[in-house]
Design a protein around this motif. Structure first.
Motif, PDB file in Angstrom:
ATOM      1  N   SER A 221       0.843  -1.194   0.000  1.00  0.00           N
ATOM      2  CA  SER A 221       0.000   0.000   0.000  1.00  0.00           C
ATOM      3  C   SER A 221       0.882   1.248   0.000  1.00  0.00           C
ATOM      4  CB  SER A 221      -0.913  -0.011   1.229  1.00  0.00           C
ATOM      5  OG  SER A 221      -1.772   1.100   1.211  1.00  0.00           O
ATOM      6  N   LEU A 222       0.674   2.099  -1.018  1.00  0.00           N
ATOM      7  CA  LEU A 222       1.409   3.358  -1.126  1.00  0.00           C
ATOM      8  C   LEU A 222       0.486   4.518  -0.786  1.00  0.00           C
ATOM      9  CD1 LEU A 222       3.262   2.841  -4.545  1.00  0.00           C
ATOM     10  CD2 LEU A 222       4.148   2.432  -2.238  1.00  0.00           C
ATOM     11  N   GLY A 223       1.019   5.505  -0.100  1.00  0.00           N
ATOM     12  CA  GLY A 223       0.242   6.683   0.247  1.00  0.00           C
ATOM     13  C   GLY A 223       0.484   7.805  -0.750  1.00  0.00           C
ATOM     14  N   LEU A 224      -0.602   8.248  -1.383  1.00  0.00           N
ATOM     15  CA  LEU A 224      -0.558   9.424  -2.252  1.00  0.00           C
ATOM     16  C   LEU A 224      -1.322  10.529  -1.534  1.00  0.00           C
ATOM     17  CD1 LEU A 224      -1.455   7.768  -5.698  1.00  0.00           C
ATOM     18  CD2 LEU A 224       0.779   8.016  -4.637  1.00  0.00           C
ATOM     19  N   THR A 225      -1.405  11.697  -2.121  1.00  0.00           N
ATOM     20  CA  THR A 225      -2.169  12.773  -1.516  1.00  0.00           C
ATOM     21  C   THR A 225      -3.652  12.404  -1.567  1.00  0.00           C
ATOM     22  OG1 THR A 225      -0.510  14.391  -2.197  1.00  0.00           O
ATOM     23  CG2 THR A 225      -2.683  15.246  -1.611  1.00  0.00           C
ATOM     24  N   GLY A 226      -4.243  12.226  -0.400  1.00  0.00           N
ATOM     25  CA  GLY A 226      -5.679  11.972  -0.316  1.00  0.00           C
ATOM     26  C   GLY A 226      -6.133  10.536  -0.506  1.00  0.00           C
TER      27      GLY A 226
ATOM     28  N   TYR B 124       3.471   0.179  -9.452  1.00  0.00           N
ATOM     29  CA  TYR B 124       2.219   0.949  -9.492  1.00  0.00           C
ATOM     30  C   TYR B 124       2.285   1.878 -10.698  1.00  0.00           C
ATOM     31  CZ  TYR B 124      -1.505   4.153  -8.742  1.00  0.00           C
ATOM     32  OH  TYR B 124      -2.627   4.906  -8.953  1.00  0.00           O
ATOM     33  N   THR B 125       1.241   1.873 -11.504  1.00  0.00           N
ATOM     34  CA  THR B 125       1.172   2.758 -12.668  1.00  0.00           C
ATOM     35  C   THR B 125       0.296   3.956 -12.315  1.00  0.00           C
ATOM     36  OG1 THR B 125       1.425   0.868 -14.157  1.00  0.00           O
ATOM     37  CG2 THR B 125       0.594   2.916 -15.127  1.00  0.00           C
ATOM     38  N   ILE B 126       0.856   5.146 -12.457  1.00  0.00           N
ATOM     39  CA  ILE B 126       0.142   6.383 -12.114  1.00  0.00           C
ATOM     40  C   ILE B 126      -1.070   6.538 -13.024  1.00  0.00           C
ATOM     41  CG2 ILE B 126       0.311   8.904 -11.990  1.00  0.00           C
ATOM     42  CD1 ILE B 126       3.339   8.464 -11.414  1.00  0.00           C
ATOM     43  N   ASP B 127      -2.195   6.877 -12.404  1.00  0.00           N
ATOM     44  CA  ASP B 127      -3.470   6.982 -13.106  1.00  0.00           C
ATOM     45  C   ASP B 127      -4.009   8.407 -13.004  1.00  0.00           C
ATOM     46  OD1 ASP B 127      -5.657   6.108 -14.531  1.00  0.00           O
ATOM     47  OD2 ASP B 127      -6.548   4.962 -12.885  1.00  0.00           O
ATOM     48  N   THR B 128      -4.974   8.724 -13.845  1.00  0.00           N
ATOM     49  CA  THR B 128      -5.638  10.020 -13.797  1.00  0.00           C
ATOM     50  C   THR B 128      -6.219  10.231 -12.404  1.00  0.00           C
ATOM     51  OG1 THR B 128      -6.206   9.826 -16.125  1.00  0.00           O
ATOM     52  CG2 THR B 128      -7.450  11.443 -14.850  1.00  0.00           C
TER      53      THR B 128
ATOM     54  N   SER C   4       2.898  14.761  -3.505  1.00  0.00           N
ATOM     55  CA  SER C   4       4.120  15.552  -3.458  1.00  0.00           C
ATOM     56  C   SER C   4       5.222  14.767  -2.769  1.00  0.00           C
ATOM     57  CB  SER C   4       3.856  16.868  -2.728  1.00  0.00           C
ATOM     58  OG  SER C   4       3.359  16.596  -1.435  1.00  0.00           O
ATOM     59  N   SER C   5       4.851  13.651  -2.154  1.00  0.00           N
ATOM     60  CA  SER C   5       5.825  12.802  -1.476  1.00  0.00           C
ATOM     61  C   SER C   5       5.214  11.415  -1.323  1.00  0.00           C
ATOM     62  CB  SER C   5       6.156  13.393  -0.107  1.00  0.00           C
ATOM     63  OG  SER C   5       7.032  12.530   0.578  1.00  0.00           O
ATOM     64  N   ILE C   6       5.647  10.468  -2.141  1.00  0.00           N
ATOM     65  CA  ILE C   6       5.094   9.114  -2.115  1.00  0.00           C
ATOM     66  C   ILE C   6       5.932   8.240  -1.192  1.00  0.00           C
ATOM     67  CG2 ILE C   6       4.587   7.078  -3.509  1.00  0.00           C
ATOM     68  CD1 ILE C   6       4.401   8.926  -5.904  1.00  0.00           C
ATOM     69  N   ASN C   7       5.252   7.384  -0.432  1.00  0.00           N
ATOM     70  CA  ASN C   7       5.936   6.393   0.396  1.00  0.00           C
ATOM     71  C   ASN C   7       4.944   5.282   0.691  1.00  0.00           C
ATOM     72  OD1 ASN C   7       7.919   5.107   1.881  1.00  0.00           O
ATOM     73  ND2 ASN C   7       8.321   6.845   3.221  1.00  0.00           N
ATOM     74  N   TYR C   8       5.437   4.144   1.194  1.00  0.00           N
ATOM     75  CA  TYR C   8       4.485   3.134   1.640  1.00  0.00           C
ATOM     76  C   TYR C   8       3.856   3.644   2.929  1.00  0.00           C
ATOM     77  CZ  TYR C   8       8.544   1.316   4.289  1.00  0.00           C
ATOM     78  OH  TYR C   8       9.642   1.171   5.091  1.00  0.00           O
ATOM     79  N   VAL C   9       2.656   3.149   3.233  1.00  0.00           N
ATOM     80  CA  VAL C   9       1.835   3.730   4.288  1.00  0.00           C
ATOM     81  C   VAL C   9       2.394   3.495   5.691  1.00  0.00           C
ATOM     82  CG1 VAL C   9      -0.486   3.750   5.306  1.00  0.00           C
ATOM     83  CG2 VAL C   9      -0.210   3.589   2.821  1.00  0.00           C
ATOM     84  N   ASP C  10       2.695   2.234   6.035  1.00  0.00           N
ATOM     85  CA  ASP C  10       3.196   1.937   7.375  1.00  0.00           C
ATOM     86  C   ASP C  10       3.938   0.603   7.373  1.00  0.00           C
ATOM     87  OD1 ASP C  10       1.207  -0.107   7.511  1.00  0.00           O
ATOM     88  OD2 ASP C  10      -0.206   1.259   8.457  1.00  0.00           O
ATOM     89  N   THR C  11       4.331   0.134   8.546  1.00  0.00           N
ATOM     90  CA  THR C  11       5.130  -1.093   8.648  1.00  0.00           C
ATOM     91  C   THR C  11       4.360  -2.345   8.246  1.00  0.00           C
ATOM     92  OG1 THR C  11       4.585  -1.352  10.988  1.00  0.00           O
ATOM     93  CG2 THR C  11       6.602  -0.128  10.458  1.00  0.00           C
ATOM     94  N   THR C  12       3.036  -2.242   8.119  1.00  0.00           N
ATOM     95  CA  THR C  12       2.207  -3.391   7.727  1.00  0.00           C
ATOM     96  C   THR C  12       1.690  -3.257   6.295  1.00  0.00           C
ATOM     97  OG1 THR C  12       0.189  -2.393   8.630  1.00  0.00           O
ATOM     98  CG2 THR C  12       1.488  -3.794  10.122  1.00  0.00           C
ATOM     99  N   SER C  13       2.321  -2.439   5.493  1.00  0.00           N
ATOM    100  CA  SER C  13       1.840  -2.168   4.124  1.00  0.00           C
ATOM    101  C   SER C  13       2.025  -3.320   3.148  1.00  0.00           C
ATOM    102  CB  SER C  13       2.542  -0.931   3.553  1.00  0.00           C
ATOM    103  OG  SER C  13       2.097   0.221   4.223  1.00  0.00           O
TER     104      SER C  13
ATOM    105  N   ILE D 248       9.944  11.532  -4.831  1.00  0.00           N
ATOM    106  CA  ILE D 248       9.159  11.214  -6.027  1.00  0.00           C
ATOM    107  C   ILE D 248       7.827  11.932  -5.901  1.00  0.00           C
ATOM    108  CG2 ILE D 248       7.901   9.385  -7.226  1.00  0.00           C
ATOM    109  CD1 ILE D 248      10.213   7.538  -6.669  1.00  0.00           C
ATOM    110  N   THR D 249       7.499  12.696  -6.928  1.00  0.00           N
ATOM    111  CA  THR D 249       6.222  13.401  -6.954  1.00  0.00           C
ATOM    112  C   THR D 249       5.441  12.985  -8.191  1.00  0.00           C
ATOM    113  OG1 THR D 249       7.171  15.301  -8.111  1.00  0.00           O
ATOM    114  CG2 THR D 249       7.143  15.401  -5.711  1.00  0.00           C
ATOM    115  N   ILE D 250       4.123  13.196  -8.130  1.00  0.00           N
ATOM    116  CA  ILE D 250       3.256  12.864  -9.261  1.00  0.00           C
ATOM    117  C   ILE D 250       2.727  14.147  -9.869  1.00  0.00           C
ATOM    118  CG2 ILE D 250       1.072  11.807  -9.928  1.00  0.00           C
ATOM    119  CD1 ILE D 250       1.540   9.710  -7.801  1.00  0.00           C
ATOM    120  N   ASP D 251       2.921  14.279 -11.163  1.00  0.00           N
ATOM    121  CA  ASP D 251       2.348  15.381 -11.933  1.00  0.00           C
ATOM    122  C   ASP D 251       1.188  14.781 -12.712  1.00  0.00           C
ATOM    123  OD1 ASP D 251       1.671  17.449 -13.567  1.00  0.00           O
ATOM    124  OD2 ASP D 251       3.557  17.498 -14.666  1.00  0.00           O
ATOM    125  N   GLU D 252      -0.009  14.901 -12.148  1.00  0.00           N
ATOM    126  CA  GLU D 252      -1.155  14.241 -12.761  1.00  0.00           C
ATOM    127  C   GLU D 252      -1.869  15.113 -13.795  1.00  0.00           C
ATOM    128  OE1 GLU D 252      -4.649  14.982 -11.668  1.00  0.00           O
ATOM    129  OE2 GLU D 252      -4.020  16.516 -10.306  1.00  0.00           O
TER     130      GLU D 252
END
Length: 168
Positions: free
Chosen positions: A76-81, A101-105, A110-119, A153-157
């Motif tokens: 599980s990766l955390g994106l904005t929202g 993970y393929t970035i989607d519409t 602004s800062s991607i990371n996995y969510v937590d130690t159980t991701s 790593i940031t996403i420009d959507e």
């Protein structure tokens, strides 16, 4: 009668196994491996930068030993929202597993990371095991101190648009 006794003593000596040597030329058998593989590092295969829609973000999970994967584990990766899932793509039989993970519409970050130690999770029937059939411990390092935290790593959507003006 004496010759008969000597023959019996010789036969007993020949079959005794050499007088307590304990097996001699046997092969050493190490104790069974009961140590489960653990996650030693999580990093991005991507370089720092901005990635757009359709780009792949690849997460590399390094284990303490070679592992075999059956099925498709996810991280599980955390994106904005929102959170998204990076799915296993390759690495079985090695100590490094890759998740994509393929970035989607609509994705933003602004800062991607996995969510937590159980991701790192194993949906029903999925396994990660070592050669001795020990199930891997899936606890990840704290995301704040992992290698992924130091890769910006940031996403420009926003899709680029083309505009034109008719020449007068």
């Amino acid at each position: 009668e004496e010759a008969e006794e000597a023959t019996e003593e010789t036969a007993a000596e020949e079959t005794s196994g050499g007088g307590g040597g304990g097996g001699g030329g046997g092969v050493y058998v190490p104790p069974p491996d009961k140590t489960a593989p653990t996650v030693s590092n999580v990093s991005f295969q991507n370089s720092a930068g901005s990635y757009g829609i359709g780009s792949d973000i690849v997460v590399k999970v390094t284990f303490s030993e070679n592992v075999t994967v059956t099925g498709i584990p996810v991280i599980s990766l955390g994106l904005t929202g929102k959170n998204v899932s990076a799915t296993y793509s390759s690495g079985t039989g090695t100590s490094q597993l890759l998740f994509k993970y393929t970035i989607d519409t609509g994705d933003a970050g602004s800062s991607i990371n996995y969510v937590d130690t159980t991701s790192l999770t194993l949906p029903g029937g999925v396994t990660i095991k070592d050669a001795a059939n020990n199930t891997a411990v899936l606890t990840l390092p704290n995301p704040a101190s992992a290698a992924t935290a130091s890769t910006a790593i940031t996403i420009d959507e926003v899709r680029p648009t083309i505009s034109y003006q008719k020449a007068a």
